[in-house]
Design a protein around this motif. Structure first.
Motif, PDB file in Angstrom:
ATOM      1  N   ILE A 108      33.236  49.613  46.276  1.00  0.00           N
ATOM      2  CA  ILE A 108      34.560  49.068  45.967  1.00  0.00           C
ATOM      3  C   ILE A 108      34.441  47.632  45.459  1.00  0.00           C
ATOM      4  O   ILE A 108      35.105  47.245  44.499  1.00  0.00           O
ATOM      5  CB  ILE A 108      35.476  49.160  47.202  1.00  0.00           C
ATOM      6  N   ILE A 109      33.576  46.842  46.078  1.00  0.00           N
ATOM      7  CA  ILE A 109      33.356  45.467  45.609  1.00  0.00           C
ATOM      8  C   ILE A 109      32.777  45.476  44.202  1.00  0.00           C
ATOM      9  O   ILE A 109      33.201  44.705  43.335  1.00  0.00           O
ATOM     10  CB  ILE A 109      32.443  44.697  46.589  1.00  0.00           C
ATOM     11  N   PHE A 110      31.837  46.368  43.951  1.00  0.00           N
ATOM     12  CA  PHE A 110      31.244  46.483  42.622  1.00  0.00           C
ATOM     13  C   PHE A 110      32.294  46.844  41.578  1.00  0.00           C
ATOM     14  O   PHE A 110      32.351  46.251  40.502  1.00  0.00           O
ATOM     15  CB  PHE A 110      30.119  47.525  42.637  1.00  0.00           C
ATOM     16  N   LEU A 111      33.146  47.821  41.862  1.00  0.00           N
ATOM     17  CA  LEU A 111      34.203  48.212  40.922  1.00  0.00           C
ATOM     18  C   LEU A 111      35.183  47.077  40.672  1.00  0.00           C
ATOM     19  O   LEU A 111      35.604  46.844  39.534  1.00  0.00           O
ATOM     20  CB  LEU A 111      34.943  49.447  41.431  1.00  0.00           C
ATOM     21  N   THR A 112      35.540  46.357  41.721  1.00  0.00           N
ATOM     22  CA  THR A 112      36.452  45.223  41.571  1.00  0.00           C
ATOM     23  C   THR A 112      35.839  44.150  40.675  1.00  0.00           C
ATOM     24  O   THR A 112      36.505  43.614  39.783  1.00  0.00           O
ATOM     25  CB  THR A 112      36.796  44.632  42.950  1.00  0.00           C
ATOM     26  N   LEU A 113      34.594  43.824  40.894  1.00  0.00           N
ATOM     27  CA  LEU A 113      33.915  42.837  40.052  1.00  0.00           C
ATOM     28  C   LEU A 113      33.782  43.319  38.615  1.00  0.00           C
ATOM     29  O   LEU A 113      33.932  42.537  37.669  1.00  0.00           O
ATOM     30  CB  LEU A 113      32.540  42.504  40.633  1.00  0.00           C
ATOM     31  N   LEU A 114      33.517  44.593  38.442  1.00  0.00           N
ATOM     32  CA  LEU A 114      33.398  45.154  37.100  1.00  0.00           C
ATOM     33  C   LEU A 114      34.718  45.037  36.340  1.00  0.00           C
ATOM     34  O   LEU A 114      34.740  44.629  35.169  1.00  0.00           O
ATOM     35  CB  LEU A 114      32.949  46.614  37.185  1.00  0.00           C
ATOM     36  N   VAL A 115      35.812  45.359  36.981  1.00  0.00           N
ATOM     37  CA  VAL A 115      37.131  45.233  36.351  1.00  0.00           C
ATOM     38  C   VAL A 115      37.424  43.779  36.020  1.00  0.00           C
ATOM     39  O   VAL A 115      37.927  43.463  34.938  1.00  0.00           O
ATOM     40  CB  VAL A 115      38.228  45.828  37.272  1.00  0.00           C
ATOM     41  N   PHE A 116      37.098  42.868  36.922  1.00  0.00           N
ATOM     42  CA  PHE A 116      37.308  41.442  36.675  1.00  0.00           C
ATOM     43  C   PHE A 116      36.495  40.963  35.471  1.00  0.00           C
ATOM     44  O   PHE A 116      37.015  40.249  34.603  1.00  0.00           O
ATOM     45  CB  PHE A 116      36.934  40.635  37.917  1.00  0.00           C
ATOM     46  N   VAL A 117      35.235  41.338  35.389  1.00  0.00           N
ATOM     47  CA  VAL A 117      34.372  40.907  34.279  1.00  0.00           C
ATOM     48  C   VAL A 117      34.875  41.465  32.953  1.00  0.00           C
ATOM     49  O   VAL A 117      34.948  40.752  31.947  1.00  0.00           O
ATOM     50  CB  VAL A 117      32.908  41.328  34.543  1.00  0.00           C
ATOM     51  N   ILE A 118      35.256  42.716  32.929  1.00  0.00           N
ATOM     52  CA  ILE A 118      35.737  43.322  31.685  1.00  0.00           C
ATOM     53  C   ILE A 118      37.044  42.682  31.235  1.00  0.00           C
ATOM     54  O   ILE A 118      37.223  42.378  30.061  1.00  0.00           O
ATOM     55  CB  ILE A 118      35.886  44.850  31.851  1.00  0.00           C
ATOM     56  N   SER A 119      37.965  42.437  32.156  1.00  0.00           N
ATOM     57  CA  SER A 119      39.244  41.839  31.770  1.00  0.00           C
ATOM     58  C   SER A 119      39.065  40.397  31.301  1.00  0.00           C
ATOM     59  O   SER A 119      39.691  39.975  30.334  1.00  0.00           O
ATOM     60  CB  SER A 119      40.249  41.907  32.918  1.00  0.00           C
ATOM     61  N   SER A 120      38.203  39.630  31.950  1.00  0.00           N
ATOM     62  CA  SER A 120      37.993  38.253  31.503  1.00  0.00           C
ATOM     63  C   SER A 120      37.254  38.219  30.170  1.00  0.00           C
ATOM     64  O   SER A 120      37.504  37.352  29.340  1.00  0.00           O
ATOM     65  CB  SER A 120      37.267  37.432  32.559  1.00  0.00           C
ATOM     66  N   TYR A 121      36.358  39.177  29.921  1.00  0.00           N
ATOM     67  CA  TYR A 121      35.675  39.246  28.622  1.00  0.00           C
ATOM     68  C   TYR A 121      36.660  39.537  27.504  1.00  0.00           C
ATOM     69  O   TYR A 121      36.633  38.902  26.459  1.00  0.00           O
ATOM     70  CB  TYR A 121      34.582  40.311  28.655  1.00  0.00           C
TER      71      TYR A 121
END
Length: 121
Positions: free
Chosen positions: A17-30
Motif C-alpha cells: 500500500i505504501i508503494f502504491l501510494t508513493l507510485l501515484v504521488f510520483v506519477i502525479s507530480s511528474y
C-alpha cells in the motif's frame, strides 16, 4: 494460526500500500511538472519573439501530430494546414481572418494574437 505468518502478511500488505501510494504521488507530480514545464517553455518562446515596438505580435500555433499539441512556429505553415478561425484569438479583442493565404489582423491598438493551424485532412 502462526503469529509469524500473520505479521508477514500484514507487513507485505502495508509495504504494498505504501508503494502504491508513493507510485501515484510520483506519477502525479511528474505529470504536473511536465505540464508546467511546457507552459514555461511556451512563455519563454513568446518573450524572446516578442518585440515591444510592434503594434501586433502574431504567433502561429501549429498542430504537431507527434506530440498531439499545438506548438509555436516562427513562420506560417505553407501546405497541409488550414487556418482554424474557432481557436484563433487576440488577447485584447482584435479580429483575425485569413484571405488569399495571409492572416489579416484588424486592430486599433497594441495586441498579441494567436493564429491556430490544424492539419488539412
Amino acid at each position: 494460526m502462526k503469529k509469524n505468518g500473520f505479521i508477514s502478511t500484514s507487513l507485505i500488505y502495508t509495504f504494498f500500500i505504501i508503494f502504491l501510494t508513493l507510485l501515484v504521488f510520483v506519477i502525479s507530480s511528474y505529470s504536473k511538472t511536465r505540464f508546467l514545464l511546457n507552459e514555461y517553455k511556451d512563455k519563454i518562446k513568446e518573450e524572446f519573439s516578442d518585440i515591444n515596438t510592434l503594434d501586433v505580435n502574431l504567433y502561429f500555433k501549429v498542430w504537431n501530430e507527434e506530440t498531439k499539441e499545438y506548438e509555436i512556429e516562427y513562420n506560417m505553415p505553407k501546405e497541409g494546414y488550414i487556418f482554424d478561425n474557432n481557436l484563433s484569438y487576440c488577447e485584447k479583442g482584435s479580429t483575425l481572418s485569413m484571405e488569399d493565404g495571409r492572416v489579416i489582423v484588424d486592430t486599433i491598438k497594441k495586441d498579441r494574437c494567436y493564429a491556430y493551424f490544424n492539419l488539412d485532412h
